[in-house]
Design a protein around this motif. Structure first.
Motif: not given
Ligand SMILES: Cc1cc2nc3c(=O)[nH]c(=O)nc-3n(C[C@H](O)[C@H](O)[C@H](O)COP(=O)(O)OP(=O)(O)OC[C@H]3O[C@@H](n4cnc5c(N)ncnc54)[C@H](O)[C@@H]3O)c2cc1C
Length: 588
Positions: A183, A200, A521
């Protein structure tokens, strides 16, 4: 639509709830440049002006409202200050404007740089308040009612964070025709320059040490949270996706609906363009929910969980006795920069009361600036994001204008504040196995163990001092449980309710406590890599995700032993060791 956005930003992150992208004037206290467009009216007459907007600080203060703006038509102010009134999205009534048949110009003029917002501007002659925004859009914008067909794929990945990127690239390299729908306009999710969370966990560990070379190809070479945009290397991530000949990427499209067959499988997704609301439809026999928020699974009717389970659900020793909705919070990160000369910041009257005891004399809002643990991470997501911005502005304004540290920060410029809520936890889907604290602490081995964890159970709670002073706390602390590296069962990576749905990222099948380790991540990325491999096996064998566990796990093992990453590329991972004291530092 605003072909000239000026300094306004189009923000799609709350579309699930508000049904639109919002236009946001995120000027960090300095009014942003006007957004402008042209429009045509069919006849001469008197038109009522309506603007769909909200007063974003009304939840917390009645003092003079920030986030105000005006509408200028044909160079003349229409006479209303918008962005006032209710804290909820509503149609704010403007004045009656006399217009001649034909084309006119319209500009939106921000008044204070503090996150004014709107999603639609409407003119009518009958003076009736416009109704539901989705219905209105469907009736007025033909492209929003009839999705354009974008074809058939082998595998559709929804969400372009690191998990989704790895799922898409892995399947594509093995021969699947893949679509990835993201998105936002950049890839990387929380690791993008929009949110700025450093990677991380560890790659290339555990039972299948070849898993992770894929993430190494596009993961940033530098570490750290809330750093300058270049640290997160958005271009490298875009290149990683766009250079795969088997991937078609749809950025700026949000999946908003699914179509299912009689057996409960998804057979198409509908995605909405986040600026003009035109719709597209894509078909595939297999899907992966990599949205973080489990949006695809929820749209497909899968069961989900959010918050902390009670102890009796999984018999987890650290679970609370009673279930509650508490999640890991969201962080709205920020930083200031030395500017070499005095810098001002508005002395705001509408902020949270900060004093000499509560002021944070820091230059960076790090992971522990954390909000919304008790709120609903989906339905209150905008309020949570806004509270994160509210406390950051309030603290900086007090620090800069009143605090005993004000001379120290005189030449500091408030340089960046993310308008994206960095989420750690929201909805989790269910697979054939739910990973729990007992699995992790007891090191219970399953034959389908695949991606290895490498982080402690890293739960968070409100900082006690901050919680004692504020009704809605905004600082947190970590509570760490040491763990060995643990192989996550493959059964956590596909959905038990929707037979052709995989999951990778923070929405996989785990308890709240187990999310505390799997959510980092590099682990999410390797989950994506395995899901991409499994999807390609499904294509070749003509089977469903569950069949991989039941019948074809050896094929998956063979692929996991090899990995799909290029092992000849320079190894760029800079590992952050877990700070076992969970110390809060600006520099992590
Ligand atoms: C402040 C903070 C500190 C953290 N510290 C760490 C750390 O030190 N090290 C570490 O590894 N992790 C850390 N985390 C956790 C980690 O960032 C998340 O758990 C991780 O990003 C999850 O990955 P993901 O790919 O599932 O989700 P996301 O990174 O959130 O990616 C999901 C993507 O899907 C997209 N999306 C959502 N809904 C839709 C839709 N309906 N249609 C199309 N696209 C969509 C979103 O825009 C997003 O870009 C931290 C998180 C935060 C907020």
């Amino acid at each position: 639509m605003f072909p000239r956005k000026g300094g306004w930003i189009s923000d799609p992150q709350f579309m699930e709830v508000m049904k639109s992208s919002e236009m946001l004037a995120h000027g960090l206290g300095k009014p942003v440049e006007d957004a402008s467009t042209t429009f045509e009216v069919p006849q001469d007459g008197e038109y009522r002006l309506w603007v769909r907007t909200k007063n974003w600080t009304a939840y917390w203060t009645e003092n003079s409202v920030p986030g105000k703006f005006r509408i200028i038509i044909d160079g003349t102010d229409t006479g209303t200050v918008f962005g006032t009134g209710s804290a909820e999205w509503h149609w704010q009534k403007g004045n009656i404007i006399t217009l001649e048949k034909g084309f006119h110009t319209l500009a939106v003029h921000d008044l204070d740089g503090f996150d004014a917002r709107f999603d639609s501007i409407f003119l009518n002659m009958d003076d009736h308040e416009p109704g539901d925004i989705e219905e209105l859009r469907r009736s007025l914008l033909p492209g929003a009612a009839v999705p354009e067909e974008k074809g058939n794929f082998d595998f559709i990945v929804v969400g372009g964070g690191v998990a989704g990127m790895c799922a898409a690239i892995a399947a594509a390299r093995l021969g699947s025709k893949v679509a990835i729908i993201q998105d936002r306009k950049v890839f990387g999710g929380n690791n993008s320059s929009e949110v700025r969370v450093g990677l991380g966990g560890r790659l290339n560990i555990g039972r299948y040490p070849s898993l992770g070379y894929l993430m190494n190809e596009f993961g940033p070479a530098r570490k750290g949270n809330a750093r300058t945009a270049d640290v997160y290397e958005d271009e490298k991530k875009a290149e990683a996706v766009n250079s795969e000949k088997n991937i078609t990427a749809f950025t700026g499209y949000r999946v908003t609906a699914v179509e299912k067959d009689d057996e409960g499988r998804i057979n198409a997704v509908i995605a909405t363009q986040v600026d003009d609301y035109t719709e597209i439809r894509l078909h595939a026999p297999l899907y992966s929910d990599c949205t973080g928020d489990a949006t695809l699974g929820v749209l497909a009717g899968a069961k989900w969980a959010m918050g902390r389970e009670s102890r009796d659900v999984y018999k987890e020793p650290s679970a609370p006795e009673k279930a509650d909705g508490i999640t890991l919070g969201a962080s709205i990160q920020w930083y200031s920069e030395p500017a070499g000369e005095p810098q001002s910041f508005p002395d705001i009257t509408w902020g949270i009361p900060i004093d000499e005891e509560t002021v944070q004399n820091v230059r960076r809002g790090q992971w522990y600036w954390e909000v919304g643990m008790k709120d609903d991470m989906i339905y209150e997501a905008e309020k949570i994001r806004d509270y994160g911005m509210y406390v950051a502005y309030s603290n900086w304004s007090y620090l800069k204008n009143h605090s005993r540290f004000k001379d120290e920060v005189a030449c500091e410029k408030f340089a960046w504040l993310s308008f994206y809520a960095g989420k750690r936890e929201s909805r989790r889907l269910f697979g054939d196995h739910v990973l729990t604290e007992n699995d992790l602490r007891g090191f219970v081995q399953y034959p389908d163990g695949c991606v290895s964890t490498s982080w402690y159970i890293d739960d968070h709670e409100p900082d006690p001092d901050n919680a004692a002073r504020f009704k809605d706390p905004w600082l947190s602390r970590g509570c760490l449980t040491p763990l060995d590296f643990y192989p996550i069962p493959f059964r956590c990576l596909y959905n038990r309710d929707v037979p052709n749905l995989f999951m990778a990222g923070r929405d996989i099948s785990v308890s709240h406590l187990a999310l505390g380790t799997v959510r980092v991540m590099r682990t999410c990325a390797m989950e994506g890599e395995v899901v991409g491999m499994a999807a390609d096996i499904c294509r070749r064998k003509g089977c469903l995700p569950r069949d991989i566990y039941n019948k074809h796990f050896d094929s998956l093992k063979t692929l996991m032993e090899k990995g799909v990453g290029d092992q000849t590329k320079p190894y760029l991972q800079v590992y952050t060791l877990i700070d076992t004291t969970a110390e809060r530092s600006e520099n992590c």
